[in-house]
Design a protein around this motif. Structure first.
Motif, short mmCIF file in Angstrom:
data_model
loop_
_atom_site.label_atom_id
_atom_site.label_comp_id
_atom_site.label_asym_id
_atom_site.label_seq_id
_atom_site.Cartn_x
_atom_site.Cartn_y
_atom_site.Cartn_z
N VAL A 1 25.36 30.46 25.54
CA VAL A 1 24.97 31.05 26.82
C VAL A 1 24.77 29.92 27.82
O VAL A 1 24.39 28.81 27.46
CB VAL A 1 23.70 31.92 26.70
CG1 VAL A 1 23.92 33.10 25.78
CG2 VAL A 1 22.51 31.10 26.22
N ARG A 2 25.05 30.25 29.10
CA ARG A 2 24.92 29.23 30.15
C ARG A 2 24.46 29.90 31.43
O ARG A 2 25.01 30.92 31.85
CB ARG A 2 26.26 28.54 30.37
CG ARG A 2 26.27 27.43 31.39
CD ARG A 2 27.64 26.78 31.50
NE ARG A 2 28.65 27.70 32.01
CZ ARG A 2 28.88 27.96 33.29
NH1 ARG A 2 28.13 27.38 34.22
NH2 ARG A 2 29.83 28.79 33.66
N ASP A 3 23.43 29.32 32.05
CA ASP A 3 22.94 29.83 33.32
C ASP A 3 23.93 29.43 34.41
O ASP A 3 24.28 28.26 34.55
CB ASP A 3 21.56 29.23 33.62
CG ASP A 3 20.86 29.89 34.80
OD1 ASP A 3 21.54 30.51 35.65
OD2 ASP A 3 19.63 29.78 34.88
N THR A 4 24.38 30.42 35.19
CA THR A 4 25.34 30.15 36.27
C THR A 4 24.67 30.11 37.64
O THR A 4 25.34 29.96 38.64
CB THR A 4 26.44 31.23 36.28
OG1 THR A 4 25.83 32.49 36.56
CG2 THR A 4 27.18 31.26 34.97
N ASP B 1 26.49 33.37 31.72
CA ASP B 1 27.78 33.51 31.07
C ASP B 1 27.54 33.44 29.57
O ASP B 1 26.89 32.50 29.07
CB ASP B 1 28.75 32.40 31.49
CG ASP B 1 29.43 32.70 32.81
OD1 ASP B 1 29.36 33.86 33.28
OD2 ASP B 1 30.05 31.77 33.37
N VAL B 2 28.06 34.42 28.86
CA VAL B 2 27.90 34.52 27.41
C VAL B 2 29.28 34.31 26.78
O VAL B 2 30.21 35.08 27.05
CB VAL B 2 27.34 35.91 27.01
CG1 VAL B 2 27.17 35.98 25.50
CG2 VAL B 2 26.03 36.18 27.73
N THR B 3 29.43 33.26 25.97
CA THR B 3 30.69 32.97 25.32
C THR B 3 30.66 33.53 23.90
O THR B 3 29.72 33.26 23.14
CB THR B 3 30.95 31.45 25.28
OG1 THR B 3 30.90 30.95 26.61
CG2 THR B 3 32.29 31.14 24.65
N SER C 1 36.26 34.86 24.45
CA SER C 1 36.03 35.67 25.65
C SER C 1 34.64 35.40 26.20
O SER C 1 33.76 34.86 25.51
CB SER C 1 36.21 37.16 25.35
OG SER C 1 35.23 37.60 24.42
N THR C 2 34.44 35.76 27.47
CA THR C 2 33.17 35.54 28.15
C THR C 2 32.70 36.82 28.80
O THR C 2 33.50 37.56 29.36
CB THR C 2 33.30 34.45 29.24
OG1 THR C 2 33.78 33.26 28.63
CG2 THR C 2 31.97 34.16 29.90
N GLU C 3 31.40 37.08 28.70
CA GLU C 3 30.76 38.20 29.40
C GLU C 3 29.77 37.60 30.39
O GLU C 3 29.13 36.58 30.10
CB GLU C 3 29.99 39.09 28.41
CG GLU C 3 30.83 39.80 27.39
CD GLU C 3 31.43 41.08 27.93
OE1 GLU C 3 31.09 41.50 29.05
OE2 GLU C 3 32.26 41.66 27.22
N HIS C 4 29.65 38.22 31.56
CA HIS C 4 28.67 37.77 32.54
C HIS C 4 27.61 38.86 32.69
O HIS C 4 27.95 40.02 32.91
CB HIS C 4 29.32 37.49 33.89
CG HIS C 4 28.35 36.94 34.89
ND1 HIS C 4 27.96 35.62 34.91
CD2 HIS C 4 27.65 37.54 35.89
CE1 HIS C 4 27.08 35.43 35.88
NE2 HIS C 4 26.87 36.58 36.49
#
Length: 196
Positions: A93-96, A101-103, A108-111
């Motif tokens: 997971v990464r804070d945008t 954003d969840v990898t 694939s990625t989910e936001h």
């Protein structure tokens, strides 16, 4: 209790209030977002994201959390963790800045705007095990309505303990303070003894 100096410390009553520690799933970046865009309590952290896209990490807590979040969220997506029965598990997971954003393992990625999960709870100190206190299925110390444990003279308060009728401790500062007050009252009553 024997101190490091070799001296014995004796108490007539003990109140344990050492809390619990949250064990998060092994997902890259999750610890960094914990308490911000990753949370466990829909009542504490959902309303500021009302109408947004909410993610739930893990299929285990999904039904319960979905029921709590649907009235607040614009949409809810369940994202499997490693070991869940279906789907590519979350890897990172990464804070945008405007969400997370969840990898997933398939690339694939989910936001989502915010992620919710149910961490595993562990006692914050070894005292419950050292004293042989009875535990609930949750791992929390079993107490009665006066916060008394299975060992006379030992009370427990806060999110490290709960009555057996509850499935898990209430992780709330207000509840912990109230439990502490009850435990302190019970401790005083045990020291005074029965009144004539």
């Amino acid at each position: 209790m024997t101190l490091a100096t070799g001296e014995d410390l004796v108490a007539r009553v003990v109140i344990l209030a050492t809390g619990v520690r949250d064990e998060l799933p092994q997902v890259d970046g999750l610890q960094d977002l914990w308490g911000g865009r990753v949370a466990q309590c829909p009542f504490c952290h959902a309303h500021e994201f009302a109408g947004g896209r909410f993610g739930i990490l893990g299929t285990g807590p999904a039904a319960h959390l979905t029921a709590l979040l649907e009235p607040i969220a614009g949409s809810v997506v369940v994202l499997p963790l490693e070991g869940d029965p279906a789907g590519a598990p979350v890897r990172a997971v990464r804070d945008t800045g405007d969400g997370v954003d969840v990898t997933l393992a398939d690339g694939s990625t989910e936001h989502v705007d915010v992620l919710f999960l149910r961490p595993e709870l562990h006692q914050g100190a070894p005292f419950a095990a050292q004293l042989g206190l009875a535990r609930n299925d949750s791992g929390a110390i079993r107490v009665d309505e006066l916060q008394r444990t299975s060992l006379p003279g030992v009370m427990a308060a806060g999110d490290l303990a709960h009555v057996p009728a509850l499935p898990m401790p209430m992780q709330s500062v207000v509840m912990a303070m109230a439990a502490g007050q009850v435990a302190a009252s019970a401790a005083v009553m045990s020291l005074i003894g029965p009144r004539p």
